[in-house]
Write an enzyme that holds these catalytic residues in place. Sequence first.
Site, short mmCIF file in Angstrom:
data_model
loop_
_atom_site.label_atom_id
_atom_site.label_comp_id
_atom_site.label_asym_id
_atom_site.label_seq_id
_atom_site.Cartn_x
_atom_site.Cartn_y
_atom_site.Cartn_z
N GLU A 141 0.81 -1.22 0.00
CA GLU A 141 0.00 0.00 0.00
C GLU A 141 0.84 1.27 0.00
OE1 GLU A 141 -0.90 -2.74 1.52
OE2 GLU A 141 -2.99 -3.10 0.98
N HIS A 186 -10.43 -5.03 10.75
CA HIS A 186 -11.02 -4.96 9.41
C HIS A 186 -12.39 -4.28 9.42
CE1 HIS A 186 -7.82 -7.65 8.29
NE2 HIS A 186 -8.28 -7.83 7.08
C1 LIG Z 1 -2.06 -4.50 4.11
C2 LIG Z 1 -3.08 -5.44 3.59
N1 LIG Z 1 -3.49 -5.32 2.31
C3 LIG Z 1 -4.42 -6.18 1.81
C4 LIG Z 1 -4.96 -7.15 2.59
C5 LIG Z 1 -6.02 -8.09 2.02
N2 LIG Z 1 -5.50 -9.45 1.90
C6 LIG Z 1 -5.72 -10.37 2.86
S1 LIG Z 1 -4.97 -11.80 2.56
C7 LIG Z 1 -4.32 -11.26 1.12
C8 LIG Z 1 -3.46 -12.17 0.31
C9 LIG Z 1 -2.24 -12.60 1.07
O1 LIG Z 1 -1.56 -13.63 0.43
P1 LIG Z 1 -0.32 -14.38 1.05
O2 LIG Z 1 0.49 -13.42 1.86
O3 LIG Z 1 0.37 -15.07 -0.04
O4 LIG Z 1 -0.93 -15.41 2.09
P2 LIG Z 1 -1.90 -16.65 1.79
O5 LIG Z 1 -3.28 -16.10 1.77
O6 LIG Z 1 -1.50 -17.25 0.52
O7 LIG Z 1 -1.71 -17.55 2.96
C10 LIG Z 1 -4.73 -9.94 0.88
C11 LIG Z 1 -4.40 -9.14 -0.31
C12 LIG Z 1 -4.53 -7.22 3.93
N3 LIG Z 1 -5.05 -8.13 4.79
N4 LIG Z 1 -3.59 -6.38 4.40
#
Ligand SMILES: Cc1ncc(C[n+]2csc(CCOP(=O)(O)OP(=O)(O)O)c2C)c(N)n1
Lengths: 339, 326
Positions: free
Chosen positions: B60, B129
């Site tokens: 972000e 959230h």
């Molecule tokens: C700062 C922030 N931006 C966006 C999100 C929304 N979000 C939640 S999980 C996710 C994907 C994360 O993927 P990864 O780190 O690969 O973990 P996985 O879900 O594969 O375990 C996103 C974009 C968030 N929680 N925090």
Amino acid sequence: MTNDKDSPPADPGNYDAYFTSKENDLRWYREMLRIRRFEEMAARSYTRGKISGFLHLYIGQEAIAVATKEVLEPQDRVVSTYRTHGFAIALGSSPGACMAEMYGKATGLVAGVGGSMHFFDRDNQLWGGYAIIGNHVPVATGHAFASKYLGDDGVTFCFLGDGALAIGPTHEGWTLAGLWKLPIVFVVENNRYSMGTPLERSIPVSDVTVKAPGYNMASDRFRVTSVAETAERLAAAAKLAREESRPVLVELITYRFRGHSMSDPAKYRNRDEVAESRSWDPLERTYNALMHKHGMTEEALEELDDEVVAEMEAAVEFAENSPVPEPSARFKNILVEES
Amino acid sequence: MPEIQIRHAIRDAMREEMTRDDRVFLMGEEVGHYKGAYKCSEGLLEEFGERRVIDTPIAETGFAGVGIGAAMAGLRPIIEFMTFNFSAVAFDQILNNAAKIHHMTNGQHSVPMVFRGPNAGAHMLGSTHSQAFEPFYAHIPGLIVVAVATPYDAKGLLKTAIRDPNPVIFLESELMYGVKGEVPEEEYLIPFGVADTKRAGDDVTVITWGQGVPVALKAAELAAEQGIECDVIDLRTLRPLDMESVLESVRRTNRAIVLFHGWPYGGVGCEIIAQIQEKAFDHLDAPVLRVCYEDVPMPYAENLENLVLPTPERGLAAIREVSYAR
Ligand SMILES: Cc1ncc(C[n+]2csc(CCOP(=O)(O)OP(=O)(O)O)c2C)c(N)n1
Ligand SMILES: [Mg+2]
């Protein structure tokens, strides 16, 4: 440390390399199965509207949590993300309390205030449970700072997704850990996607461990295909962190078999990719090893499965029958009240 | 007039402005291939390609800052936050760059861009959230802050926001993306700083915005059943604030409540109440009340969350209280 490229053993059906004694394999199988059955029941409860909010399943990645439990010393800590159920179950949290948390019940792990994304169980070494991507990395680094400061010989295991590699706090936490030589193992659970975004659209390199030297971290990288290998290599990382007080980066190549969350149909992945990954499912492979290497019967394994299912059904029942929090609970724990 | 969902009104506004002006682009997590986490950008990648519909990693601070830098250099970025909770990661960029650059460069630079995404609590998402960010952003001189509650307002105000030469915080609602309403086929723009009366009445002024609007309307409906007619004013823009409309109404009703999603302490509600008492003190027949979140982190458990949220019933109670109809 070694730095294997993404090179799994050539044959998913080869059980010799990383399946050990029947006793170990059976114990690990059971633990992985407990997580999987727990997750399946959580998914069912979600579909029935009993669980709300976001629900991110760990199915496919269970071996990592089980291996972590295997190498943990009592003074160590585990810090993870919103995909934490597997760690809670593996580290010894009560499945009933975990399920009740997602039901928003007073008997939940954090009394219903957190839900699926915020599992914390300090008594069982689970220090979260964080859901703003990357913001736990400096916090985990702080736990390691405290260990070094206090000389308690503890190692912090900080798990993060591949999606957390681009964000600032990860870089800052890694920088401080490297600069101050802190006893921490950063484990990237590279399941190849952050939501719908594949790794190649997240970071400019495909091998995460190429970052390690920039933070003066040792590193390791391998595909997760068994608890034994994962535990062995995590133990080596922990040993370095503990004995030499330095951060270590481990990239685990893994896969989530389900969508990102319950609301994600995961249309961005093709069938072949999913099937290929499933052929390396540590749970499935351990099942096969128990049958073909250790001579267990299908009936015996089914019996074990029934036991695990019964345990998780009891967890669901516990959650369903638990009371909701008292209305006054919403005013609790906002500031520390001295008693 | 066709009825469309808010998510499509947002999409249509972006599409029209991208068609009109090649400098406009959309950037954020999952906005392209995934079509937006809440499907607000469906079809845009296909229509405009990867040059202008840009998926970012989770970064972000990075993409907010890239938006600011690109805006300074002549582009017109639309930056989507998957939710405004994640804008906290980019807060420094918004506070110290987007809002300051025009001023601190003595006007050499401006930052014509939009930060948009859903704001405030949705359903059982827990404390990190479920936060409403308007008090943080409306606090800052140098920003424009918009909060929309209907497809008509969403489209007209987003088009204005995209064309505006200033950084605009554009607050949507995850719970309301599916809300339908009439949107004209011909082009229209809605200016900033003009509130909209969503229901007319002479007994109590109900001031609201964003996700508070449907709650306020429902509360007004309940009040009407009891013979109390409310003037429901949807501010639509929180900075600049249309105090004229609010004051006109309060001078007529002599009673007011402010109903919104967000914490009470130091919020936009406080600003509105402060201005009412400064400018219409003699017209008030009752203290102005706030109906909003309780002053606690949002709990996950459904029963607790329901107690914390502003509801039509709590709105009605406040309307009755300022009417001395106890
Ligand atoms: C700062 C922030 N931006 C966006 C999100 C929304 N979000 C939640 S999980 C996710 C994907 C994360 O993927 P990864 O780190 O690969 O973990 P996985 O879900 O594969 O375990 C996103 C974009 C968030 N929680 N925090
Ligand atoms: Mg991932």
